[in-house]
Design an enzyme around this catalytic site. Structure first.
Site, PDB file in Angstrom:
ATOM      1  N   ARG A 169       0.822  -1.209   0.000  1.00  0.00           N
ATOM      2  CA  ARG A 169       0.000   0.000   0.000  1.00  0.00           C
ATOM      3  C   ARG A 169       0.859   1.265   0.000  1.00  0.00           C
ATOM      4  NH1 ARG A 169      -4.911  -1.407   4.250  1.00  0.00           N
ATOM      5  NH2 ARG A 169      -5.872  -3.022   2.951  1.00  0.00           N
ATOM      6  N   GLU A 177      -1.965  -9.221  -4.612  1.00  0.00           N
ATOM      7  CA  GLU A 177      -3.262  -9.891  -4.684  1.00  0.00           C
ATOM      8  C   GLU A 177      -3.113 -11.371  -5.024  1.00  0.00           C
ATOM      9  OE1 GLU A 177      -6.147  -9.050  -3.672  1.00  0.00           O
ATOM     10  OE2 GLU A 177      -5.563  -7.015  -3.137  1.00  0.00           O
ATOM     11  N   TYR A 236     -12.475 -12.244  -8.509  1.00  0.00           N
ATOM     12  CA  TYR A 236     -12.127 -11.438  -7.342  1.00  0.00           C
ATOM     13  C   TYR A 236     -10.833 -10.644  -7.581  1.00  0.00           C
ATOM     14  CZ  TYR A 236      -9.469 -10.080  -3.423  1.00  0.00           C
ATOM     15  OH  TYR A 236      -8.670  -9.328  -2.623  1.00  0.00           O
ATOM     16  N   ASP A 254     -13.262 -11.012  -1.764  1.00  0.00           N
ATOM     17  CA  ASP A 254     -12.364 -12.033  -1.217  1.00  0.00           C
ATOM     18  C   ASP A 254     -13.059 -12.685  -0.017  1.00  0.00           C
ATOM     19  OD1 ASP A 254     -12.171 -10.230   0.851  1.00  0.00           O
ATOM     20  OD2 ASP A 254      -9.985 -10.314   0.986  1.00  0.00           O
ATOM     21  N   CYS A 290     -18.941  -6.423  16.958  1.00  0.00           N
ATOM     22  CA  CYS A 290     -20.047  -5.643  16.373  1.00  0.00           C
ATOM     23  C   CYS A 290     -20.252  -4.297  17.067  1.00  0.00           C
ATOM     24  CB  CYS A 290     -21.337  -6.446  16.423  1.00  0.00           C
ATOM     25  SG  CYS A 290     -21.198  -7.989  15.524  1.00  0.00           S
TER      26      CYS A 290
HETATM   27 FE1  SF4 Z   1     -19.740  -7.826  11.031  1.00  0.00          FE
HETATM   28 FE2  SF4 Z   1     -20.897  -7.278  13.350  1.00  0.00          FE
HETATM   29 FE3  SF4 Z   1     -20.139  -5.321  11.714  1.00  0.00          FE
HETATM   30 FE4  SF4 Z   1     -22.205  -6.879  11.116  1.00  0.00          FE
HETATM   31  S1  SF4 Z   1     -22.046  -5.469  12.824  1.00  0.00           S
HETATM   32  S2  SF4 Z   1     -20.560  -6.225   9.730  1.00  0.00           S
HETATM   33  S3  SF4 Z   1     -21.511  -8.830  11.903  1.00  0.00           S
HETATM   34  S4  SF4 Z   1     -18.793  -6.776  12.770  1.00  0.00           S
END
Ligand code: SF4
Length: 350
Positions: free
Chosen positions: A22, A34, A117, A135, A195
Site C-alpha cells: 500500500r 493480490e 475477485y 475475497d 459488532c
Molecule cells: Fe460484522 Fe458485526 Fe459489523 Fe455486522 S455489525 S458487519 S456482523 S462486525
C-alpha cells in the site's frame, strides 16, 4: 453514496492497515500482492512480498526471469501454480500489452491466475475502476450485512456480487474494497466479531437479528485423507538425484526426491520403493537405510513420507529419464522444492 461506503470510508481513513504494497502502490505491486494473498494470510505474505520485490522489482524483471527463479522466490508460500501463472502472465503482458498491466476486468480475467475477485481488486485498487472485489473477508462481511443463510446453488454468490455492485461508491472504489478487507480482518472476524465497535452495525441485518456468530454457515469438514509416501535419496559421490515434477499438477515444476505413494498398511517400504522407482522411472535401485520420516499437511490431504538412502545399480550405464538431474548437494538450495524435499535437502547438506 450508499450508507455503507459513507460510514466505512472514514473508518478506513483512521484504521487502514499499513501494508508494504500500500505504500507507494503501483499496478505491479497490487497485482503481485493480490496473487500472493489468494488463500494466504496477510502476515505470511508480507516477508515473501518484500523479498519478491527486491528480486523482481518490476514487471520486466519478472517476465525476463527463469521460471525456476520465480518458483524459488515463492518457495514456502505454497499453491505454486500461482507463481507459474504470475510468471506466464508477466510474459503475456510484455508481449501483448506493451508491458502495461491492463486496467479493465475483462482483460485482467483473460490472464493466467486472475479470477473475478483478483481482477476486481486489481482494477479498483491499482486503477480506481468502479469494480467490486469479493475475497473471503469481504464475502463474510457481506453475508452478515445481508444476514444470508443457506441459499441453493450459486444464489449466494449472485446475491453477493449484485449487492457489491449496488453499494459501490462512485469514487475511492479501491479504498472502499480495501476498507472491507480490513474490516473483515480486524472487526468482522470469523469468530467473535466486534459488532459494538463496527462502523456498519446500524446497516447490518445479522447484528440486528443477533445471528452474526452463526454466519457464514459452515459445511461439515470432510476427514482429510492420509497418504503413505516413500522417496529415494539416491547419491553418487557429492551429488544426489532429483526429479522435476510435471508442470501441470501440484507442486508443478518443483524438484523432489523420486518416489511416490504406496498403499496404506504397506509393511516392506524398502521393497515398495524399489518396485515403484522401477515401475515409474525404469531405474533399478538398491535401498539401504531409512534417513527420516516427514509428516506434512497439504490443503486436501496429509502425507507421511519415508526417505531412504539409495543407490542406482549399474549407475554408469543408466540413461536418466527426462526431468531428472544429478545435483551437487552443496547447490541444492538453488533448486525450488516443496517443504518436505527442502527438509531432506537441508539435512543432506548439513
Ligand atoms: Fe460484522 Fe458485526 Fe459489523 Fe455486522 S455489525 S458487519 S456482523 S462486525
Amino acid at each position: 453514496m450508499h450508507p455503507i461506503p459513507e460510514k466505512l470510508l472514514p473508518w478506513y481513513d483512521k484504521n487502514a492497515r499499513q501494508l508494504p504494497w500500500r505504500s507507494d502502490p503501483t499496478p505491479y505491486k497490487v497485482w503481485v500482492s493480490e496473487i500472493m494473498l489468494q488463500q494466504t494470510q496477510v502476515e505470511t505474505v508480507i516477508p515473501y512480498f518484500q523479498r519478491f520485490m527486491t528480486r523482481f522489482p518490476n514487471l520486466a524483471s519478472l517476465a525476463e526471469a527463469d521460471e525456476s527463479d520465480v518458483l524459488q522466490a515463492w518457495e514456502g508460500l505454497g499453491y505454486y501454480s500461482r507463481a507459474r501463472n504470475l510468471h506466464k502472465a508477466a510474459r503475456i503482458i510484455v508481449e501483448d500489452h506493451a508491458g502495461q498491466i491492463p486496467a479493465d476486468v475483462a482483460t485482467l480475467k483473460s490472464l493466467p491466475g486472475i479470477g473475478a475477485y483478483t481482477a476486481g481488486a486489481i482494477a479498483s485498487i491499482a486503477f480506481g475502476e468502479p469494480e467490486p472485489a469479493l475475497d473471503a473477508n469481504i464475502r463474510r462481511v457481506t453475508i452478515r450485512l445481508l444476514d444470508l443463510h443457506d441459499l441453493p446453488g450459486n444464489e449466494t454468490d449472485q446475491k453477493l456480487w449484485d449487492f457489491a455492485h449496488q453499494v459501490l461508491p462512485g469514487e475511492r472504489t479501491g479504498d472502499y474494497n480495501q476498507a472491507l478487507m480490513d474490516l473483515g480482518s480486524a472487526v468482522c472476524t470469523p469468530i467473535d466479531p466486534a459488532c459494538r465497535r463496527c462502523p456498519l452495525n446500524s446497516e447490518c441485518l445479522a447484528f440486528q437479528r443477533d445471528t452474526q456468530s452463526e454466519l457464514p454457515l459452515r459445511k461439515a469438514k470432510a476427514k482429510i485423507p492420509h497418504k503413505l509416501v516413500v522417496a529415494a535419496v539416491i547419491t553418487r559421490g557429492s551429488k544426489v538425484l532429483l526429479a522435476r515434477r510435471p508442470s501441470d499438477g501440484m507442486l508443478g515444476n518443483l524438484w523432489e526426491y523420486p518416489g511416490g505413494s504406496v498403499p496404506e498398511g504397506t509393511t516392506d517400504l524398502k521393497n515398495a520403493l524399489q518396485d515403484l522407482i522401477y515401475a515409474r522411472f525404469g531405474l533399478s535401485i538398491s535401498v539401504k537405510s531409512e534417513l527420516g520420516v516427514y509428516k506434512h499437511a497439504y490443503t486436501h490431504f496429509r502425507i507421511t513420507l519415508h526417505a531412504f538412502d539409495s543407490e542406482l545399480t549399474a549407475a554408469d550405464q543408466v540413461a536418466l529419464p527426462a526431468d531428472f538431474a544429478w545435483v551437487e548437494i552443496a547447490e541444492l538450495s538453488s533448486f525450488p522444492m516443496g517443504k518436505v524435499a527442502r527438509l531432506i535437502s537441508r539435512e543432506l547438506a548439513s
